[in-house]
Scaffold this motif. Structure first.
Motif, PDB file in Angstrom:
ATOM      1  N   ALA A 140     -20.441  -4.000  47.202  1.00  0.00           N
ATOM      2  CA  ALA A 140     -21.233  -2.808  46.912  1.00  0.00           C
ATOM      3  C   ALA A 140     -21.964  -2.415  48.186  1.00  0.00           C
ATOM      4  O   ALA A 140     -22.642  -3.240  48.799  1.00  0.00           O
ATOM      5  N   VAL A 141     -21.784  -1.146  48.585  1.00  0.00           N
ATOM      6  CA  VAL A 141     -22.310  -0.693  49.868  1.00  0.00           C
ATOM      7  C   VAL A 141     -23.116   0.587  49.657  1.00  0.00           C
ATOM      8  O   VAL A 141     -22.549   1.679  49.615  1.00  0.00           O
ATOM      9  N   PRO A 142     -24.440   0.481  49.489  1.00  0.00           N
ATOM     10  CA  PRO A 142     -25.240   1.676  49.232  1.00  0.00           C
ATOM     11  C   PRO A 142     -25.607   2.466  50.475  1.00  0.00           C
ATOM     12  O   PRO A 142     -25.943   3.642  50.397  1.00  0.00           O
ATOM     13  N   ASP A 143     -25.574   1.835  51.638  1.00  0.00           N
ATOM     14  CA  ASP A 143     -26.008   2.485  52.866  1.00  0.00           C
ATOM     15  C   ASP A 143     -24.862   3.294  53.450  1.00  0.00           C
ATOM     16  O   ASP A 143     -23.777   2.771  53.677  1.00  0.00           O
ATOM     17  N   GLN A 144     -25.106   4.582  53.737  1.00  0.00           N
ATOM     18  CA  GLN A 144     -24.052   5.454  54.241  1.00  0.00           C
ATOM     19  C   GLN A 144     -23.437   4.935  55.539  1.00  0.00           C
ATOM     20  O   GLN A 144     -22.259   5.119  55.808  1.00  0.00           O
ATOM     21  N   GLU A 145     -24.261   4.252  56.346  1.00  0.00           N
ATOM     22  CA  GLU A 145     -23.749   3.730  57.611  1.00  0.00           C
ATOM     23  C   GLU A 145     -22.680   2.668  57.389  1.00  0.00           C
ATOM     24  O   GLU A 145     -21.848   2.414  58.263  1.00  0.00           O
ATOM     25  N   TYR A 146     -22.731   2.025  56.229  1.00  0.00           N
ATOM     26  CA  TYR A 146     -21.778   0.951  55.937  1.00  0.00           C
ATOM     27  C   TYR A 146     -20.630   1.433  55.061  1.00  0.00           C
ATOM     28  O   TYR A 146     -19.714   0.668  54.776  1.00  0.00           O
TER      29      TYR A 146
ATOM     30  N   THR B 297     -23.826   5.454  42.620  1.00  0.00           N
ATOM     31  CA  THR B 297     -24.354   6.317  43.668  1.00  0.00           C
ATOM     32  C   THR B 297     -24.114   5.730  45.048  1.00  0.00           C
ATOM     33  O   THR B 297     -24.734   6.147  46.016  1.00  0.00           O
ATOM     34  N   PHE B 298     -23.228   4.758  45.126  1.00  0.00           N
ATOM     35  CA  PHE B 298     -22.854   4.176  46.406  1.00  0.00           C
ATOM     36  C   PHE B 298     -21.396   3.734  46.314  1.00  0.00           C
ATOM     37  O   PHE B 298     -20.771   3.856  45.268  1.00  0.00           O
ATOM     38  N   ALA B 299     -20.860   3.258  47.411  1.00  0.00           N
ATOM     39  CA  ALA B 299     -19.457   2.846  47.423  1.00  0.00           C
ATOM     40  C   ALA B 299     -19.284   1.469  46.795  1.00  0.00           C
ATOM     41  O   ALA B 299     -20.082   0.564  47.034  1.00  0.00           O
ATOM     42  N   LEU B 300     -18.247   1.321  46.001  1.00  0.00           N
ATOM     43  CA  LEU B 300     -17.911   0.041  45.392  1.00  0.00           C
ATOM     44  C   LEU B 300     -16.459  -0.266  45.720  1.00  0.00           C
ATOM     45  O   LEU B 300     -15.562   0.513  45.404  1.00  0.00           O
TER      46      LEU B 300
ATOM     47  N   ASP C 279     -26.444  -1.386  39.882  1.00  0.00           N
ATOM     48  CA  ASP C 279     -27.466  -1.757  40.854  1.00  0.00           C
ATOM     49  C   ASP C 279     -27.221  -3.191  41.293  1.00  0.00           C
ATOM     50  O   ASP C 279     -26.459  -3.935  40.664  1.00  0.00           O
ATOM     51  N   PHE C 280     -27.897  -3.598  42.361  1.00  0.00           N
ATOM     52  CA  PHE C 280     -27.680  -4.951  42.861  1.00  0.00           C
ATOM     53  C   PHE C 280     -28.015  -6.008  41.802  1.00  0.00           C
ATOM     54  O   PHE C 280     -27.336  -7.014  41.690  1.00  0.00           O
ATOM     55  N   ASN C 281     -29.065  -5.762  41.025  1.00  0.00           N
ATOM     56  CA  ASN C 281     -29.447  -6.763  40.038  1.00  0.00           C
ATOM     57  C   ASN C 281     -28.532  -6.772  38.816  1.00  0.00           C
ATOM     58  O   ASN C 281     -28.716  -7.576  37.907  1.00  0.00           O
ATOM     59  N   MET C 282     -27.544  -5.859  38.799  1.00  0.00           N
ATOM     60  CA  MET C 282     -26.561  -5.856  37.722  1.00  0.00           C
ATOM     61  C   MET C 282     -25.275  -6.549  38.140  1.00  0.00           C
ATOM     62  O   MET C 282     -24.381  -6.754  37.324  1.00  0.00           O
ATOM     63  N   MET C 283     -25.177  -6.892  39.419  1.00  0.00           N
ATOM     64  CA  MET C 283     -23.999  -7.624  39.868  1.00  0.00           C
ATOM     65  C   MET C 283     -24.053  -9.045  39.317  1.00  0.00           C
ATOM     66  O   MET C 283     -25.142  -9.599  39.125  1.00  0.00           O
ATOM     67  N   PRO C 284     -22.900  -9.646  39.035  1.00  0.00           N
ATOM     68  CA  PRO C 284     -22.883 -10.994  38.468  1.00  0.00           C
ATOM     69  C   PRO C 284     -23.675 -11.991  39.312  1.00  0.00           C
ATOM     70  O   PRO C 284     -23.423 -12.146  40.503  1.00  0.00           O
TER      71      PRO C 284
ATOM     72  N   SER D 182     -23.243 -18.275  42.177  1.00  0.00           N
ATOM     73  CA  SER D 182     -23.409 -18.892  43.500  1.00  0.00           C
ATOM     74  C   SER D 182     -22.543 -18.212  44.549  1.00  0.00           C
ATOM     75  O   SER D 182     -22.746 -18.393  45.751  1.00  0.00           O
ATOM     76  N   ASP D 183     -21.573 -17.428  44.102  1.00  0.00           N
ATOM     77  CA  ASP D 183     -20.683 -16.750  45.043  1.00  0.00           C
ATOM     78  C   ASP D 183     -21.202 -15.379  45.463  1.00  0.00           C
ATOM     79  O   ASP D 183     -20.534 -14.676  46.221  1.00  0.00           O
ATOM     80  N   MET D 184     -22.364 -14.974  44.971  1.00  0.00           N
ATOM     81  CA  MET D 184     -22.912 -13.667  45.302  1.00  0.00           C
ATOM     82  C   MET D 184     -23.727 -13.763  46.581  1.00  0.00           C
ATOM     83  O   MET D 184     -24.564 -14.636  46.744  1.00  0.00           O
ATOM     84  N   VAL D 185     -23.470 -12.837  47.520  1.00  0.00           N
ATOM     85  CA  VAL D 185     -24.143 -12.845  48.816  1.00  0.00           C
ATOM     86  C   VAL D 185     -24.702 -11.453  49.086  1.00  0.00           C
ATOM     87  O   VAL D 185     -24.031 -10.450  48.842  1.00  0.00           O
ATOM     88  N   LYS D 186     -25.941 -11.402  49.590  1.00  0.00           N
ATOM     89  CA  LYS D 186     -26.566 -10.131  49.938  1.00  0.00           C
ATOM     90  C   LYS D 186     -26.883 -10.113  51.431  1.00  0.00           C
ATOM     91  O   LYS D 186     -27.178 -11.141  52.022  1.00  0.00           O
TER      92      LYS D 186
END
Length: 303
Positions: free
Chosen positions: A108-114, A56-59, A9-14, A17-21
Motif C-alpha cells: 500500500a503506497v499512499p504517498d504520490q512520490e512512491y 485513496t492510494f495505490a494498492l 487504511d494502514f490499520n486495516m491491513m492484516p 509478523s509479516d507486515m512491515v511499515k
C-alpha cells in the motif's frame, strides 16, 4: 483523504509478523511462508464485509500462488500465479474474493512520490496507462525477480529501520515497476498502434473515461465524441464488445460511486447529489431506485 468514503487504511491491513511499515508511507505484507487459510485475521474479513469502499492510494497485489478476483469500478480483475494487480487512487473495490490457498505480496503506497504510476512513467511508459486499475501476467523469470526485489526491500527496512533512506525505498519501487513494465512492453509490441481501433480498445478506453468522468458526464454523446465516433455507431461497438449498452455502463459506475458514499455514512444525500451532479435531488432518488430497487435512504440504512 477524500471526505466520506472509507478506504483501506494502514490499520486495516492484516496485523501479522509479516507486515512491515516504512514511515507510514508504505505498508508491505506477504504470506509467502503459509497460505491465507492458515492466517487468522478478523480485520481482513471486516474489510471484505464492508465493501464497497474506495481506496485513496495505490494498492499493489502480486499473486504468488492461488487466485484473486477483484470487482473494481467497472472491471473484474483476475490474478493467478504471476498475476500483478495495481489499484490506483480512486478505485472503488466492489467485491474481493481470495482463494484460501493463496500466497500474496501486498504493498500500500499512499504517498504520490512512491506511487507506481510515477515509477512506471520513469520506466518510459506513459502515465495514462495507469489511470485505471490494471492487471498484468508476469512470466516466471520476471515473477521471481519481482519477489526477490520485494524481499530485498523488506529486509532492508527490517534490518536498517530508520536508517533506510527515501531514495533507497524509491529505487526498489522503481526496480519493481520496471520489472512489471517489461511485461507491459511485450504486450504493447504484440498490440501495435494499428490495432487500437478494435472493439476491445474502444470499450477499454470508454470504461477508463467513465471511471474518470462519470461524476460530470452521464451522456453517451460525450463519450462517443471522445472516441471520435457517432453516438449511434459508438453504442453499437460497445454493445458488440460487451453485451451492455453504454448507458448501462455509465449507470453502473455512478451507482457504485453512490453506494460507496452512502455506505460510508459520512455524506448526506444532498452532498452526494452535489458530488455526482444531480439536480434536483429527486432526480438522483429516481435514478438510484430505478437501478437498485431501493431509495438512497433505504440502501444507506441497510434495508
Amino acid at each position: 483523504m477524500e471526505k466520506g468514503i472509507k478506504s483501506i487504511d494502514f490499520n486495516m491491513m492484516p496485523e501479522t509478523s509479516d507486515m512491515v511499515k516504512f514511515s507510514d508511507r508504505i505498508v508491505m505484507y506477504d504470506n509467502l511462508d503459509k497460505p491465507l487459510k492458515n492466517i487468522e485475521n478478523s480485520d481482513f474479513q471486516s474489510f471484505i464485509d464492508g465493501l464497497p469502499k474506495m481506496i485513496t492510494f495505490a494498492l499493489i497485489l502480486l499473486c504468488v500462488d492461488g487466485k484473486i478476483e477483484i470487482d473494481c469500478n467497472l472491471r473484474r480483475l483476475n490474478a493467478s500465479k504471476g498475476g500483478l494487480v495495481v489499484l490506483v487512487p480512486g478505485t472503488i473495490v466492489k467485491q474481493l474474493n481470495i482463494d484460501p490457498e493463496s500466497r500474496l505480496i501486498v504493498m500500500a503506497v499512499p504517498d504520490q512520490e512512491y506511487a507506481p504510476a510515477a515509477s512506471f512513467q520513469n520506466a518510459t511508459y506513459a502515465q495514462k496507462n495507469f489511470t485505471s486499475p490494471i492487471s498484468l501476467q508476469l512470466e516466471d523469470p520476471i515473477l521471481k525477480s519481482g519477489i526477490d526485489s520485494y524481499l530485498q526491500l523488506k529486509n532492508a527496512i527490517l534490518t536498517m529501520g530508520e536508517k533506510v533512506t527515501d531514495d533507497l525505498v524509491k529505487a526498489y519501487i522503481l526496480v519493481m515497476a520496471g520489472i512489471a513494465a517489461v511485461n507491459l512492453q511485450k504486450w504493447m509490441i504484440e498490440h501495435p498502434e494499428d490495432k487500437k481501433r478494435s472493439k476491445e480498445k474502444v470499450l477499454n478506453d470508454f470504461l477508463t473515461n467513465v471511471e474518470k468522468e462519470h461524476r460530470n458526464y452521464r451522456e453517451v454523446s460525450h463519450y462517443a465524441e471522445s472516441a471520435g465516433l457517432s453516438p449511434k455507431y459508438f453504442a453499437k461497438v460497445i454493445w458488440e464488445a460487451s453485451g451492455k449498452r453504454p448507458l448501462d455502463w455509465i449507470r453502473d459506475c455512478v451507482i457504485l460511486d453512490a453506494k460507496a458514499m452512502l455506505k460510508s455514512g459520512e455524506y448526506s444525500i444532498g452532498e452526494i447529489c452535489k458530488v455526482l451532479n444531480f439536480k434536483p435531488q429527486s432526480l438522483f432518488n429516481r435514478y438510484f431506485k430505478d437501478a437498485t430497487g431501493l431509495t438512497p435512504m433505504q440502501y444507506a440504512k441497510g434495508k
